[in-house]
Design a protein around this motif. Structure first.
Motif, PDB file in Angstrom:
ATOM      1  N   GLY A  52      -0.697  -1.615   6.700  1.00 34.76           N
ATOM      2  CA  GLY A  52      -1.171  -1.784   8.310  1.00 34.76           C
ATOM      3  C   GLY A  52      -2.327  -2.732   8.326  1.00 34.76           C
ATOM      4  O   GLY A  52      -2.499  -3.667   7.417  1.00 34.76           O
TER       5      GLY A  52
ATOM      6  N   GLY B  26       2.142   0.349   8.479  1.00 35.81           N
ATOM      7  CA  GLY B  26       0.911   1.147   8.483  1.00 35.81           C
ATOM      8  C   GLY B  26       1.044   1.994   9.824  1.00 35.81           C
ATOM      9  O   GLY B  26       2.124   2.064  10.574  1.00 35.81           O
ATOM     10  N   SER B  27      -0.045   2.737   9.892  1.00 35.32           N
ATOM     11  CA  SER B  27       0.041   3.440  11.101  1.00 35.32           C
ATOM     12  C   SER B  27      -0.610   2.696  12.453  1.00 35.32           C
ATOM     13  O   SER B  27      -0.417   2.990  13.584  1.00 35.32           O
ATOM     14  CB  SER B  27      -0.865   4.740  11.076  1.00 35.32           C
ATOM     15  OG  SER B  27      -2.065   4.526  10.375  1.00 35.32           O
ATOM     16  N   THR B  28      -1.452   1.723  12.152  1.00 41.52           N
ATOM     17  CA  THR B  28      -1.794   0.758  13.170  1.00 41.52           C
ATOM     18  C   THR B  28      -1.652  -0.835  12.554  1.00 41.52           C
ATOM     19  O   THR B  28      -1.787  -0.990  11.512  1.00 41.52           O
ATOM     20  CB  THR B  28      -3.278   0.632  13.379  1.00 41.52           C
ATOM     21  OG1 THR B  28      -3.990   0.574  12.070  1.00 41.52           O
ATOM     22  CG2 THR B  28      -3.994   1.841  13.936  1.00 41.52           C
TER      23      THR B  28
ATOM     24  N   GLU C 166      -7.888  -6.712   3.946  1.00 38.43           N
ATOM     25  CA  GLU C 166      -7.989  -6.921   2.726  1.00 38.43           C
ATOM     26  C   GLU C 166      -7.592  -8.380   2.179  1.00 38.43           C
ATOM     27  O   GLU C 166      -8.355  -8.951   1.541  1.00 38.43           O
ATOM     28  CB  GLU C 166      -7.235  -6.033   1.784  1.00 38.43           C
ATOM     29  CG  GLU C 166      -7.990  -4.643   1.619  1.00 38.43           C
ATOM     30  CD  GLU C 166      -7.678  -3.713   0.616  1.00 38.43           C
ATOM     31  OE1 GLU C 166      -7.263  -4.441  -0.610  1.00 38.43           O
ATOM     32  OE2 GLU C 166      -7.670  -2.650   0.446  1.00 38.43           O
TER      33      GLU C 166
ATOM     34  N   TYR D  87       0.297   4.073   0.278  1.00 40.91           N
ATOM     35  CA  TYR D  87       0.019   5.340   1.195  1.00 40.91           C
ATOM     36  C   TYR D  87      -0.133   4.861   2.417  1.00 40.91           C
ATOM     37  O   TYR D  87      -0.208   5.678   3.508  1.00 40.91           O
ATOM     38  CB  TYR D  87      -1.404   5.987   0.749  1.00 40.91           C
ATOM     39  CG  TYR D  87      -1.342   6.085  -0.674  1.00 40.91           C
ATOM     40  CD1 TYR D  87      -0.783   7.491  -1.275  1.00 40.91           C
ATOM     41  CD2 TYR D  87      -2.098   5.558  -1.715  1.00 40.91           C
ATOM     42  CE1 TYR D  87      -0.545   7.744  -2.476  1.00 40.91           C
ATOM     43  CE2 TYR D  87      -2.325   5.759  -3.157  1.00 40.91           C
ATOM     44  CZ  TYR D  87      -1.507   6.906  -3.412  1.00 40.91           C
ATOM     45  OH  TYR D  87      -1.406   7.239  -4.803  1.00 40.91           O
TER      46      TYR D  87
ATOM     47  N   ASN E   6       0.877  -1.252  -0.022  1.00 45.22           N
ATOM     48  CA  ASN E   6      -0.046  -0.014  -0.117  1.00 45.22           C
ATOM     49  C   ASN E   6       0.981   1.082   0.162  1.00 45.22           C
ATOM     50  O   ASN E   6       1.633   1.598   1.027  1.00 45.22           O
ATOM     51  CB  ASN E   6      -0.892   0.015   1.422  1.00 45.22           C
ATOM     52  CG  ASN E   6      -1.844   1.223   1.312  1.00 45.22           C
ATOM     53  OD1 ASN E   6      -1.582   2.233   0.541  1.00 45.22           O
ATOM     54  ND2 ASN E   6      -2.548   1.434   2.416  1.00 45.22           N
TER      55      ASN E   6
ATOM     56  N   THR F 285      -0.549  -1.502  -4.814  1.00 50.63           N
ATOM     57  CA  THR F 285      -1.918  -1.088  -4.664  1.00 50.63           C
ATOM     58  C   THR F 285      -2.394   0.260  -5.281  1.00 50.63           C
ATOM     59  O   THR F 285      -1.643   1.231  -4.962  1.00 50.63           O
ATOM     60  CB  THR F 285      -2.696  -1.315  -3.405  1.00 50.63           C
ATOM     61  OG1 THR F 285      -2.365  -0.295  -2.611  1.00 50.63           O
ATOM     62  CG2 THR F 285      -2.759  -2.645  -3.099  1.00 50.63           C
ATOM     63  N   THR F 286      -3.445   0.462  -6.335  1.00 51.13           N
ATOM     64  CA  THR F 286      -3.673   1.732  -6.871  1.00 51.13           C
ATOM     65  C   THR F 286      -4.826   2.113  -6.169  1.00 51.13           C
ATOM     66  O   THR F 286      -5.445   3.440  -6.430  1.00 51.13           O
ATOM     67  CB  THR F 286      -3.841   1.616  -8.534  1.00 51.13           C
ATOM     68  OG1 THR F 286      -4.797   0.582  -8.609  1.00 51.13           O
ATOM     69  CG2 THR F 286      -2.671   1.312  -8.920  1.00 51.13           C
ATOM     70  N   ARG F 287      -5.892   1.426  -5.459  1.00 51.10           N
ATOM     71  CA  ARG F 287      -6.993   1.810  -4.802  1.00 51.10           C
ATOM     72  C   ARG F 287      -7.377   1.034  -3.618  1.00 51.10           C
ATOM     73  O   ARG F 287      -6.722  -0.245  -3.578  1.00 51.10           O
ATOM     74  CB  ARG F 287      -8.250   1.831  -5.920  1.00 51.10           C
ATOM     75  CG  ARG F 287      -8.392   0.109  -6.573  1.00 51.10           C
ATOM     76  CD  ARG F 287      -9.342   0.317  -7.417  1.00 51.10           C
ATOM     77  NE  ARG F 287      -9.386  -1.092  -8.086  1.00 51.10           N
ATOM     78  CZ  ARG F 287      -9.754  -2.171  -7.497  1.00 51.10           C
ATOM     79  NH1 ARG F 287     -10.323  -2.160  -6.386  1.00 51.10           N
ATOM     80  NH2 ARG F 287      -9.631  -3.406  -8.032  1.00 51.10           N
TER      81      ARG F 287
ATOM     82  N   GLY G 157      -5.319  -2.371   7.857  1.00 53.54           N
ATOM     83  CA  GLY G 157      -6.348  -2.556   6.678  1.00 53.54           C
ATOM     84  C   GLY G 157      -5.911  -3.322   5.502  1.00 53.54           C
ATOM     85  O   GLY G 157      -6.832  -3.979   4.926  1.00 53.54           O
ATOM     86  N   MET G 158      -4.634  -3.140   5.208  1.00 49.64           N
ATOM     87  CA  MET G 158      -4.361  -4.122   4.268  1.00 49.64           C
ATOM     88  C   MET G 158      -4.150  -5.491   4.762  1.00 49.64           C
ATOM     89  O   MET G 158      -4.764  -6.455   3.716  1.00 49.64           O
ATOM     90  CB  MET G 158      -2.546  -3.609   3.957  1.00 49.64           C
ATOM     91  CG  MET G 158      -2.585  -2.650   3.161  1.00 49.64           C
ATOM     92  SD  MET G 158      -3.415  -2.880   1.354  1.00 49.64           S
ATOM     93  CE  MET G 158      -2.369  -3.905   0.425  1.00 49.64           C
TER      94      MET G 158
ATOM     95  N   GLY H 106       1.159   3.831   6.300  1.00 49.61           N
ATOM     96  CA  GLY H 106       1.923   4.411   7.541  1.00 49.61           C
ATOM     97  C   GLY H 106       2.753   5.585   6.724  1.00 49.61           C
ATOM     98  O   GLY H 106       3.901   5.716   6.782  1.00 49.61           O
TER      99      GLY H 106
END
Ligand SMILES: Nc1ncnc2c1ncn2[C@@H]1O[C@H](COP(=O)(O)OP(=O)(O)OP(=O)(O)O)[C@@H](O)[C@H]1O
Length: 514
Positions: free
Chosen positions: A185, A228-230, A191, A129, A127, A159-161, A187-188, A131
């Motif tokens: 993070g 990531g941030s989390t 997925e 974007y 990802n 990833t682009t989206r 979220g990834m 973190g």
């Protein structure tokens, strides 16, 4: 694995060492220790923690060596601190080239025995974007060179989206891969979890939407490179958020089975999750934090503070199917650690329980608690994170087919703060009269107040202003926070699916008693 016993005198950094390969362990110690001889750099490495052995010194890796070499180099995992792993290289000088050659061959055979669990080909999602945009750099600089060292082929997709990784897993041919890795993070990770679980059920003809379905375990293991941030899932399964440590667990093929909770509303599957499913406090915090995205990770502290001040409670009935407490219970003061017996023996025990109970949804062992709750939390694992080293439920297990249900009954703000504060100390957060905890296989929540169908208009109104909720009256129902995603409903049922996925991890290393 075939056992080899080998020993030879060799030199390491100029010291004469006795090098022994026995019982799946490589060991090197100073030869003929005496009061006068200097001690050399001794070491012990389990063979399954060796990444690579090659002829020559470190500089000759990957090069064709034309003249016979008496040297060989071993790259292995080394523990820098309790959970942090790094790579170390040791170059041995053998008495002759033939000895060096036979040691490299033997070591490589032992590292890669038949039926090896080490991955050879990985599908990696980054990802860009995640973190604050550091994920791509982390992979390029730190992780890709390690995978190359281990001879692991990778197909890398930036990833682009949102949901790019999930959709790829759902549609593409995955046969050629031994695992999927996310660099990002939680979220990834989510997925990958959704993509793999859904794909596996579809491929095996199982209806995942049916609450009574027994889901098939995913073949592909998931690796998490925390960027990531989390990164709570990584922290709770490895014990540290360190990209290199995670990459080394992937390289040596560690496997950690993991339970997955499935949440259903109105007979519809809503989400899969592995850590927190929270109603009340954690649901409200997540909803509030969405309005403050521009603040970054700090938004959780701000919205948490606000929700503590508001001190809301929600009425309803919680029903739950309690697990047998002769195997483990949330107050037994143990910890789920590498090689956990409760998890490894759980398959057999669960089969017995399910046979005896007929089926979890129809079992008459359901219990019921009605009241007003500040928080209803279901956690499939400890949910430890750097801020709360022991997590929401310190003794929860990663793979025993249970989750811990924590009910915080209506109490004043100071009492709730007292409970929250105990998540960051060694004090028992459940030893409070307004908190109860149960180890469960499944649960249902029925709010007292009929929930309205939430329309997009309602959502816009809710998001309109940071002060809107302070000014308007308290809502009668909350929403669920499901691993950081909002579920727009109050009524829910949750079922734990035993060992549905596997991670490239081994759980947190350490002793199981606190
Ligand atoms: N290229 C992309 N563009 C936008 N969103 C993406 C992209 N790739 C992944 N996402 C989504 O971004 C979300 C957050 O990603 P991730 O968990 O990796 O980072 P994070 O920094 O921990 O984010 P957060 O703290 O917001 O969850 C994920 O839910 C994922 O679906």
């Amino acid at each position: 694995m075939q056992e080899y016993g080998m020993e030879a005198l060799m030199r390491v950094k100029g010291y004469e060492m006795l090098v022994v390969l026995r019982d799946n362990t490589l060991n090197w110690v100073t030869h003929k220790k005496s009061a006068w001889s200097k001690k050399g750099p001794s070491g012990t490495v389990p063979v399954n923690e060796i990444i690579l052995a090659h002829l020559g010194d470190c500089k000759q890796r990957g090069k064709r060596i034309s003249t016979p070499s008496t040297q060989f180099t071993v790259y292995h995992v080394s523990r820098r601190s309790a959970q942090r792993w790094i790579v170390q290289a040791v170059t041995f000088t053998a008495p002759d080239a033939q000895v060096a050659n036979s040691w490299v061959q033997t070591l490589q055979e032992q590292i890669h025995p038949s039926g090896n669990t080490r991955p050879q080909r990985l599908l990696v999602f980054i990802n860009p974007y995640g973190g604050r945009g550091k994920a791509s750099k982390v992979f390029r600089k730190k992780i890709s060179p390690l995978f190359q060292l281990a001879g692991i082929e990778t197909e890398v997709i930036e990833t682009t989206r949102a949901n790019h990784a999930r959709d790829f897993i759902l549609e593409e041919d995955l046969q050629k891969y031994d695992g999927v890795v996310c660099v990002g993070g939680d979220g990834m990770f989510s997925e990958l979890l959704h993509g793999l679980v859904t794909r596996t059920q579809r491929d095996s003809g199982i209806c995942e939407k049916d609450e009574n379905s027994v889901l098939t375990t995913c073949r592909l293991r998931i690796g998490i490179i925390p960027a990531g941030s989390t990164d709570c899932v990584c922290f709770a399964t490895v014990g540290i958020n360190d990209p290199v440590t995670s990459a080394l667990h992937i390289i040596i093929g560690d496997t950690q089975p993991m339970d997955v909770c499935a949440s259903y509303h109105a007979e519809q599957l809503k989400r899969f999750s592995v850590s927190l499913i929270g109603y009340g406090f954690f649901g409200d915090v997540l909803r509030e934090s969405e309005k403050l995205r521009w603040m970054g990770p700090f938004r959780y502290d701000v919205s948490g503070f606000k929700m503590v001040l508001l001190n809301r409670a929600y009425r309803g009935t919680v029903e739950f199917l309690e697990a047998d407490d002769c195997y483990s219970n949330p107050r037994d003061n143990t910890r789920c650690r590498t090689g956990c017996l409760v998890c490894s023996e759980s398959s057999e025990k669960l089969r017995e329980v399910m046979e005896a109970e007929n089926h979890c949804c129809t079992s008459n062992k359901w219990k019921k608690v009605s009241g007003s709750f500040v928080a209803i939390n279901v956690t499939g694992m400890s949910s430890a994170c750097p801020k709360s080293q022991d997590g929401l439920s310190p003794t929860a297990h990663l793979a025993d087919g249970t989750a811990d249900l924590i009910l915080v009954h209506e109490c004043n703000m100071f009492r709730f703060l007292r409970h929250l504060k105990r998540h960051t100390s060694s004090k028992d957060q459940f030893a409070l009269p307004y908190v109860e905890v149960h180890r469960i296989h499944a649960m249902r929540f029925i709010p007292d107040h009929k929930e309205k169908d939430v329309t997009e208009e309602d959502n816009i109104r809710r998001r309109k202003s940071i002060f809107s909720t302070l000014c308007s009256g308290a809502p009668q129902t909350s929403t669920w926070n499901c691993d950081g995603e909002i579920l727009e409903c109050a009524q829910i049922s949750v079922r734990v699916h035993h060992q549905l996925i596997q991670l490239f991890a081994r759980g947190i290393e350490g002793t199981c008693c606190s």
